[in-house]
Write a protein that holds these residues in place. Structure first.
Motif, PDB file in Angstrom:
ATOM      1  N   UNK A 133       0.829  -1.208   0.000  1.00 26.31           N
ATOM      2  CA  UNK A 133       0.000   0.000   0.000  1.00 26.31           C
ATOM      3  C   UNK A 133       0.860   1.253   0.000  1.00 26.31           C
ATOM      4  N   UNK A 134       0.391   2.272  -0.715  1.00 26.49           N
ATOM      5  CA  UNK A 134       0.999   3.601  -0.655  1.00 26.49           C
ATOM      6  C   UNK A 134      -0.124   4.616  -0.537  1.00 26.49           C
ATOM      7  N   UNK A 135      -0.095   5.405   0.533  1.00 23.38           N
ATOM      8  CA  UNK A 135      -1.131   6.420   0.693  1.00 23.38           C
ATOM      9  C   UNK A 135      -0.955   7.553  -0.312  1.00 23.38           C
ATOM     10  N   UNK A 136       0.297   7.877  -0.643  1.00 21.97           N
ATOM     11  CA  UNK A 136       0.547   9.015  -1.541  1.00 21.97           C
ATOM     12  C   UNK A 136       0.142   8.744  -2.973  1.00 21.97           C
ATOM     13  N   UNK A 150      -0.546  -2.013  -4.861  1.00 18.35           N
ATOM     14  CA  UNK A 150       0.330  -2.350  -5.973  1.00 18.35           C
ATOM     15  C   UNK A 150      -0.086  -3.628  -6.681  1.00 18.35           C
ATOM     16  N   UNK A 151      -0.090  -3.559  -8.020  1.00 19.57           N
ATOM     17  CA  UNK A 151      -0.302  -4.728  -8.863  1.00 19.57           C
ATOM     18  C   UNK A 151       0.922  -4.907  -9.742  1.00 19.57           C
ATOM     19  N   UNK A 152       1.467  -6.114  -9.787  1.00 16.13           N
ATOM     20  CA  UNK A 152       2.628  -6.371 -10.633  1.00 16.13           C
ATOM     21  C   UNK A 152       2.305  -6.186 -12.109  1.00 16.13           C
ATOM     22  N   UNK A 153       1.030  -6.294 -12.459  1.00 18.25           N
ATOM     23  CA  UNK A 153       0.625  -6.151 -13.856  1.00 18.25           C
ATOM     24  C   UNK A 153       0.252  -4.706 -14.213  1.00 18.25           C
ATOM     25  N   UNK A 154      -0.456  -4.033 -13.310  1.00 18.39           N
ATOM     26  CA  UNK A 154      -1.041  -2.735 -13.651  1.00 18.39           C
ATOM     27  C   UNK A 154      -0.471  -1.564 -12.872  1.00 18.39           C
ATOM     28  N   UNK A 155       0.450  -1.801 -11.926  1.00 19.05           N
ATOM     29  CA  UNK A 155       0.951  -0.703 -11.108  1.00 19.05           C
ATOM     30  C   UNK A 155      -0.012  -0.374  -9.983  1.00 19.05           C
ATOM     31  N   UNK A 156      -0.056   0.898  -9.581  1.00 16.39           N
ATOM     32  CA  UNK A 156      -0.906   1.311  -8.463  1.00 16.39           C
ATOM     33  C   UNK A 156      -2.374   1.335  -8.874  1.00 16.39           C
TER      34      UNK A 156
END
Length: 310
Positions: A133-136, A150-156
């Motif tokens: 998780x990233x709040x920013x 985070x998704x390894x396929x699609x990013x955030x």
């Protein structure tokens, strides 16, 4: 320093050496009463308890739905009534007198110890699932309180599309970059709990009038609480001063689409159509459309423009 205060478990209480053994008592129906039968046994629920959020651990209660979910009836070979006792065992595990005394730091230490034990022994039956998780990376107007996952396929993106990581991957993996370098590991259960605690977003439509331009302009806003006049007027800050505007109505469209299936279907059809249109690339830059206040044309459709007297 007392181990309760610094959140460190004593050596003889570390997760890899001490377990949370819930008491499972099978029962059977007799004259509409659930009575105990043979088969009482202890069940290792360490991993399942440590996968709970701190609030869920504080709320654990013997013979209740939350403790019932800690055991696997299929594995125990029982399909009748039962009860589970675990509250005292959790207190003993954390060396506290009451579940409310368990702290986030204690829980984090216990999870790290168990994760290290799993990585060392390869006992996947005790494994956790994690997300990053990233709040920013969240969109402030939509889910800034939750952030992004985070998704390894699609990013955030959202939690539904987030990649699930095993304990071994969490121990050896590296965190992806984020806008403010705030990427961190989070248990899947914690992520779901975080989202559940957020106020439900609602869809509002506000109707706004201008003091000198005839007609009414609608504006859509999505947030938990009814938007204030200031929040509504901010949507027109490039076109008019707030002193020139007046809110004539605010309506909760969320309620409408929840009770009226036709309205719900119409909204869903429009969103699908708009999503398709948004994927069409525009090769030529579109000139800025003049403000209705600049041109002094009516706000609403089917209204006559201002005509000066002769």
């Amino acid at each position: 320093m007392n181990s309760k205060m610094n959140g460190n478990l004593p050596e003889d209480r570390k997760v890899q050496e001490k377990r949370i053994m819930a008491v499972f008592q099978p029962q059977a129906w007799q004259n509409d009463y659930a009575v105990g039968i043979d088969g009482r046994t202890d069940v290792d629920v360490t991993a399942k308890v440590l996968a709970l959020s701190l609030g869920e651990i504080h709320a654990l209660s013997n013979d209740d739905y939350d403790t019932d979910d800690l055991v696997d009836l299929d594995a125990l070979g029982h399909n009748g009534p039962f009860y589970v006792e675990v509250s005292n065992q959790v207190c003993e595990f954390f060396c506290v007198g009451d579940l409310s005394e368990v702290t986030e730091e204690m829980l984090s230490v216990a999870r790290e110890n168990l994760a290290a034990s799993i990585a060392r022994t390869g006992n996947l039956q005790q494994a956790f699932e994690y997300v990053i998780r990233s709040k920013s990376e969240g969109q402030d107007d939509l889910d800034g309180d939750v952030g992004a996952f985070w998704s390894n396929e699609d990013g955030w993106g959202d939690l539904n599309s987030a990649t699930r990581f095993s304990t071994a991957e969490r121990m050896s993996g590296t965190l992806p970059l984020s806008a403010k370098s705030d990427s961190k590991w989070m248990l899947v259960e914690e992520a779901h709990d975080l989202i559940r605690k957020l106020p439900e977003k609602r869809l509002w439509i506000a109707l706004v009038e201008h003091e000198s331009v005839p007609g009414t302009r609608p504006v859509l806003i999505t947030q938990a609480n009814e938007p204030s006049d200031a929040e509504i007027f901010s949507r027109f800050r490039d076109e008019a001063d707030a002193a020139e505007l007046a809110v004539v109505g605010v309506f909760d469209l969320s309620h409408l689409v929840s009770v009226d299936s036709s309205s719900r279907e119409a909204l869903a059809a429009y969103v699908r159509s708009a999503s398709v249109d948004a994927t069409v690339k525009q090769d030529v830059a579109t000139a800025r459309v003049p403000s209705v206040f600049d041109t002094m044309v009516p706000w609403g459709l089917n209204r006559s423009p201002i005509v000066t007297s002769m």
